[in-house]
Design an enzyme around this catalytic site. Structure first.
Site, PDB file in Angstrom:
ATOM      1  N   ASP A  21     -86.893   1.786  13.735  1.00  0.00           N
ATOM      2  CA  ASP A  21     -85.837   2.692  13.240  1.00  0.00           C
ATOM      3  C   ASP A  21     -86.176   3.238  11.854  1.00  0.00           C
ATOM      4  OD1 ASP A  21     -83.498   4.089  13.402  1.00  0.00           O
ATOM      5  OD2 ASP A  21     -82.194   2.399  12.842  1.00  0.00           O
ATOM      6  N   HIS A  38     -91.089  11.150  13.211  1.00  0.00           N
ATOM      7  CA  HIS A  38     -91.503  10.565  14.488  1.00  0.00           C
ATOM      8  C   HIS A  38     -93.034  10.586  14.616  1.00  0.00           C
ATOM      9  CE1 HIS A  38     -87.376  10.284  15.544  1.00  0.00           C
ATOM     10  NE2 HIS A  38     -87.181  11.566  15.752  1.00  0.00           N
ATOM     11  N   LEU A 132    -102.840  -8.190  25.585  1.00  0.00           N
ATOM     12  CA  LEU A 132    -101.454  -7.908  25.184  1.00  0.00           C
ATOM     13  C   LEU A 132    -100.724  -7.042  26.212  1.00  0.00           C
ATOM     14  CD1 LEU A 132     -99.229  -7.759  22.837  1.00  0.00           C
ATOM     15  CD2 LEU A 132    -100.343  -5.638  22.181  1.00  0.00           C
TER      16      LEU A 132
HETATM   17  C1  IPE Z   1     -82.088   2.540  18.092  1.00  0.00           C
HETATM   18  O1  IPE Z   1     -82.073   3.369  16.997  1.00  0.00           O
HETATM   19  C2  IPE Z   1     -82.956   3.118  19.162  1.00  0.00           C
HETATM   20  C3  IPE Z   1     -84.374   3.201  18.855  1.00  0.00           C
HETATM   21  C4  IPE Z   1     -84.970   2.764  17.791  1.00  0.00           C
HETATM   22  C5  IPE Z   1     -85.178   3.805  19.865  1.00  0.00           C
HETATM   23  P1  IPE Z   1     -80.900   4.429  16.739  1.00  0.00           P
HETATM   24  O2  IPE Z   1     -81.225   5.109  15.477  1.00  0.00           O
HETATM   25  O3  IPE Z   1     -80.714   5.266  17.931  1.00  0.00           O
HETATM   26  O4  IPE Z   1     -79.634   3.471  16.594  1.00  0.00           O
HETATM   27  P2  IPE Z   1     -78.239   3.707  15.874  1.00  0.00           P
HETATM   28  O5  IPE Z   1     -77.676   4.976  16.426  1.00  0.00           O
HETATM   29  O6  IPE Z   1     -78.495   3.812  14.414  1.00  0.00           O
HETATM   30  O7  IPE Z   1     -77.427   2.500  16.209  1.00  0.00           O
HETATM   31  C1  IPE Z   2     -86.079   5.761  15.170  1.00  0.00           C
HETATM   32  O1  IPE Z   2     -85.848   6.575  14.088  1.00  0.00           O
HETATM   33  C2  IPE Z   2     -86.671   6.476  16.349  1.00  0.00           C
HETATM   34  C3  IPE Z   2     -85.722   6.786  17.416  1.00  0.00           C
HETATM   35  C4  IPE Z   2     -84.495   6.392  17.499  1.00  0.00           C
HETATM   36  C5  IPE Z   2     -86.207   7.590  18.506  1.00  0.00           C
HETATM   37  P1  IPE Z   2     -84.556   7.479  13.965  1.00  0.00           P
HETATM   38  O2  IPE Z   2     -84.852   8.805  14.536  1.00  0.00           O
HETATM   39  O3  IPE Z   2     -83.368   6.798  14.512  1.00  0.00           O
HETATM   40  O4  IPE Z   2     -84.437   7.605  12.390  1.00  0.00           O
HETATM   41  P2  IPE Z   2     -83.119   7.470  11.503  1.00  0.00           P
HETATM   42  O5  IPE Z   2     -82.474   6.194  11.876  1.00  0.00           O
HETATM   43  O6  IPE Z   2     -82.278   8.643  11.824  1.00  0.00           O
HETATM   44  O7  IPE Z   2     -83.629   7.480  10.104  1.00  0.00           O
HETATM   45 MG    MG Z   3     -82.029   5.506  13.725  1.00  0.00          MG
END
Ligand code: IPE
Ligand code: IPE
Ligand code: MG
Length: 250
Positions: A21, A38, A132
């Site tokens: 995240d 990303h 792995l």
């Molecule tokens: C969780 O992250 C999903 C992934 C890392 C793929 P999100 O960014 O979607 O989660 P919330 O919305 O902050 O809970």
């Molecule tokens: C995690 O990073 C990746 C996915 C959920 C796909 P985010 O895109 O949720 O990044 P933040 O949490 O908005 O910073």
């Molecule tokens: Mg996120």
């Protein structure tokens, strides 16, 4: 001494799960588009997969896209999907070179048909590998998984393949998308959020949780090894008392 050298190799988790995240915030901090985050997150994936393989971790589950993530702006969803599938395809030779087997968990029917084909091809090409197990959680959500399992059990019960009395933890597990994998001993979430966000709700019952403020694109092997060191300091009691656990150890 590097963080890797500080690890107790006799007490490594078999399975590590990670909620990757913070890509969006990482990019926004730099005045960039979320997709730039990303893109940089992919570098972390490479480094962490390599870092996990190096120390002999057997299963690594990466939460890459949740079913709830489909509700993000269309532009982000499309960009992210393309990036994920493109990366998976490109990484196949490296996965094969490192004896890594690719697996996927999630509602892959929701992916565009072309992406599904690329994904299943990559899975097939790495299937003979014995090192792995890299498990990508793609279009995954735990409630979807549990409900899907319940539907299939109900169907099998209706068709006489299973009787309600036979349903126990072992049989239930067979219906989960993770049936071939042990439960994770360690779950890491980056970016300073303290929640599970619909990830492996059933499988995390006794998992040690590790939260770090580091944003995913900044997370590297050293960070992974620090998380494992933290895990190695924990006393896993599984409902017993500390004394019972320590007596068993002796
Ligand atoms: C969780 O992250 C999903 C992934 C890392 C793929 P999100 O960014 O979607 O989660 P919330 O919305 O902050 O809970
Ligand atoms: C995690 O990073 C990746 C996915 C959920 C796909 P985010 O895109 O949720 O990044 P933040 O949490 O908005 O910073
Ligand atoms: Mg996120």
């Amino acid at each position: 001494m590097s963080e890797k050298d500080k690890l107790d190799i006799n007490n490594l988790p078999t399975h590590i799960a990670i909620i990757m995240d913070g890509n969006g915030r990482w990019a926004e901090e730099k005045g960039q588009d979320r997709l730039f985050g990303h893109l940089n997150g992919v570098e972390s994936v490479r480094d962490i997969v390599e870092g996990a393989a190096e120390i002999g971790i057997q299963y690594l589950t990466l939460y890459a896209f949740s079913t709830e993530n489909w509700d993000r702006p269309q532009e982000e969803v499309t960009g992210l999907m393309e990036l994920l599938i493109d990366t998976i395809k490109k990484e196949v030779p490296t996965l094969n070179k490192n004896n890594i087997r690719l697996n996927v968990i999630g509602d892959t029917d929701m992916l565009p048909k072309g992406a599904q084909n690329e994904l299943f091809e990559a899975i097939e090409q790495t299937a003979p590998n014995t090192g792995l197990n890299l498990i990508m959680a793609l279009s995954y959500s735990s409630r979807w998984e549990i409900i899907h399992a319940a539907q299939r059990i109900a169907n099998d019960a209706k068709n006489g393949k299973i009787s309600p009395e036979e349903i126990n933890q072992d049989r239930f597990k067979e219906y989960l998308t993770t049936s071939r994998f042990p439960d994770p001993e360690l779950m890491i979430r980056t970016s300073g959020e303290f929640r599970i966000s619909n990830f492996l709700l059933y499988q995390l019952a006794y998992t040690e949780l590790y939260f770090t403020p580091t944003l995913w694109p900044d997370f590297r092997k050293e960070n992974l090894y620090l998380a494992i060191q933290d895990y190695q300091q924990r006393e896993r009691r599984f409902g017993k008392t500390g004394k019972q656990i320590n007596t068993i150890k002796i």
